[in-house]
Design a protein around this motif. Sequence first.
Motif, PDB file in Angstrom:
ATOM      1  N   GLY A   1     -19.103 -19.869  35.076  1.00 14.40           N
ATOM      2  CA  GLY A   1     -19.752 -20.004  36.373  1.00 14.40           C
ATOM      3  C   GLY A   1     -20.473 -21.343  36.428  1.00 14.40           C
ATOM      4  O   GLY A   1     -20.806 -21.926  35.387  1.00 14.40           O
ATOM      5  N   LYS A   2     -20.690 -21.840  37.641  1.00 15.65           N
ATOM      6  CA  LYS A   2     -21.455 -23.080  37.786  1.00 15.65           C
ATOM      7  C   LYS A   2     -22.900 -22.830  37.368  1.00 15.65           C
ATOM      8  O   LYS A   2     -23.427 -21.726  37.515  1.00 15.65           O
ATOM      9  N   ALA A   3     -23.531 -23.862  36.863  1.00 17.00           N
ATOM     10  CA  ALA A   3     -24.902 -23.750  36.366  1.00 17.00           C
ATOM     11  C   ALA A   3     -25.865 -23.279  37.452  1.00 17.00           C
ATOM     12  O   ALA A   3     -26.835 -22.577  37.162  1.00 17.00           O
ATOM     13  N   ASP A   4     -25.596 -23.642  38.718  1.00 21.43           N
ATOM     14  CA  ASP A   4     -26.497 -23.243  39.797  1.00 21.43           C
ATOM     15  C   ASP A   4     -26.196 -21.844  40.337  1.00 21.43           C
ATOM     16  O   ASP A   4     -26.840 -21.379  41.280  1.00 21.43           O
ATOM     17  N   GLY A   5     -25.202 -21.164  39.746  1.00 30.78           N
ATOM     18  CA  GLY A   5     -24.866 -19.808  40.147  1.00 30.78           C
ATOM     19  C   GLY A   5     -24.098 -19.703  41.457  1.00 30.78           C
ATOM     20  O   GLY A   5     -23.963 -18.615  42.012  1.00 30.78           O
ATOM     21  N   SER A   6     -23.573 -20.814  41.950  1.00 30.89           N
ATOM     22  CA  SER A   6     -22.909 -20.827  43.254  1.00 30.89           C
ATOM     23  C   SER A   6     -21.445 -20.410  43.227  1.00 30.89           C
ATOM     24  O   SER A   6     -20.783 -20.444  44.249  1.00 30.89           O
ATOM     25  N   GLY A   7     -20.928 -20.009  42.090  1.00 31.66           N
ATOM     26  CA  GLY A   7     -19.534 -19.584  42.020  1.00 31.66           C
ATOM     27  C   GLY A   7     -18.891 -20.026  40.728  1.00 31.66           C
ATOM     28  O   GLY A   7     -19.556 -20.512  39.810  1.00 31.66           O
ATOM     29  N   PRO A   8     -17.571 -19.892  40.661  1.00 37.04           N
ATOM     30  CA  PRO A   8     -16.873 -20.250  39.423  1.00 37.04           C
ATOM     31  C   PRO A   8     -16.797 -21.763  39.239  1.00 37.04           C
ATOM     32  O   PRO A   8     -16.768 -22.515  40.216  1.00 37.04           O
ATOM     33  N   ASP A   9     -16.794 -22.185  38.002  1.00 45.14           N
ATOM     34  CA  ASP A   9     -16.621 -23.602  37.696  1.00 45.14           C
ATOM     35  C   ASP A   9     -15.113 -23.856  37.679  1.00 45.14           C
ATOM     36  O   ASP A   9     -14.473 -23.963  36.628  1.00 45.14           O
ATOM     37  N   ALA A  10     -14.558 -23.877  38.898  1.00 45.59           N
ATOM     38  CA  ALA A  10     -13.123 -24.022  39.086  1.00 45.59           C
ATOM     39  C   ALA A  10     -12.890 -24.668  40.445  1.00 45.59           C
ATOM     40  O   ALA A  10     -13.786 -24.699  41.287  1.00 45.59           O
ATOM     41  N   SER A  11     -11.687 -25.186  40.667  1.00 48.15           N
ATOM     42  CA  SER A  11     -11.352 -25.789  41.962  1.00 48.15           C
ATOM     43  C   SER A  11      -9.846 -25.753  42.175  1.00 48.15           C
ATOM     44  O   SER A  11      -9.068 -25.635  41.236  1.00 48.15           O
ATOM     45  N   VAL A  12      -9.476 -25.865  43.463  1.00 53.27           N
ATOM     46  CA  VAL A  12      -8.082 -25.867  43.875  1.00 53.27           C
ATOM     47  C   VAL A  12      -7.790 -27.203  44.536  1.00 53.27           C
ATOM     48  O   VAL A  12      -8.546 -27.673  45.392  1.00 53.27           O
ATOM     49  N   SER A  13      -6.685 -27.833  44.137  1.00 53.92           N
ATOM     50  CA  SER A  13      -6.298 -29.114  44.730  1.00 53.92           C
ATOM     51  C   SER A  13      -5.532 -28.887  46.033  1.00 53.92           C
ATOM     52  O   SER A  13      -5.167 -27.756  46.379  1.00 53.92           O
ATOM     53  N   ALA A  14      -5.243 -29.964  46.727  1.00 50.65           N
ATOM     54  CA  ALA A  14      -4.426 -29.912  47.940  1.00 50.65           C
ATOM     55  C   ALA A  14      -2.957 -29.740  47.551  1.00 50.65           C
ATOM     56  O   ALA A  14      -2.558 -30.021  46.432  1.00 50.65           O
ATOM     57  N   PHE A  15      -2.156 -29.260  48.514  1.00 47.88           N
ATOM     58  CA  PHE A  15      -0.715 -29.166  48.307  1.00 47.88           C
ATOM     59  C   PHE A  15      -0.129 -30.560  48.192  1.00 47.88           C
ATOM     60  O   PHE A  15      -0.559 -31.490  48.877  1.00 47.88           O
ATOM     61  N   GLN A  16       0.864 -30.708  47.333  1.00 48.19           N
ATOM     62  CA  GLN A  16       1.603 -31.943  47.178  1.00 48.19           C
ATOM     63  C   GLN A  16       3.094 -31.626  47.357  1.00 48.19           C
ATOM     64  O   GLN A  16       3.561 -30.606  46.850  1.00 48.19           O
ATOM     65  N   GLN A  17       3.805 -32.498  48.043  1.00 46.43           N
ATOM     66  CA  GLN A  17       5.257 -32.322  48.190  1.00 46.43           C
ATOM     67  C   GLN A  17       5.912 -32.548  46.835  1.00 46.43           C
ATOM     68  O   GLN A  17       5.516 -33.456  46.103  1.00 46.43           O
TER      69      GLN A  17
END
Length: 172
Positions: free
Chosen positions: A153-169
């Motif tokens: 989790g993020k240190a500030d408790g705001s959610g998972p320490d994860a991310s999703v990138s944009a779609f690429q062709q």
Amino acid sequence: MRAIPLTVTALAAALLLTACDDGGGKSGNNADSACEIGGVSVQIGSASVAPAAGDTGEIPVSLTNQSTPCTLDHFPGVVLSGGGGSDVTVPTLKGAKAQKLKLAKGDSASFSLTYVRGKDGAENTLAAKTVKITLPGTDTGRSFPWKYGPVAGKADGSGPDASVSAFQQVGD
């Protein structure tokens, strides 16, 4: 003598216009409709798994359109679930810009899910069991087993320490 060729030209133009369909001349191909999870194959590729707590892992996800032309217009939706109602939405990568991709049948696109591995049993760690992917413009998703370890989790408790990138062709 010139009236006959103009009449024939006007008649030919009128016949061509009546041959168009109701879609303003487009012949049954609505590439602006959102891609549906049931119309694309989804494959989670070989991941660069985070081996230990604090390490970063990256999971590529590829989509191939198996149906009529469609559009990906925004970011994918990704939810990690640890069971027992512990679902968390993975935010988009900070600074990433979505692009509108039109996929003909057989075309592919991809995105990446990046995460930081958490410590087993830690308070702010999600022991993820599944990852659910939805496509923009639709509510239907598809779940896959999560086999990449706990997610920090993020240190500030705001959610998972994860991310999703944009779609690429993918491809040409």
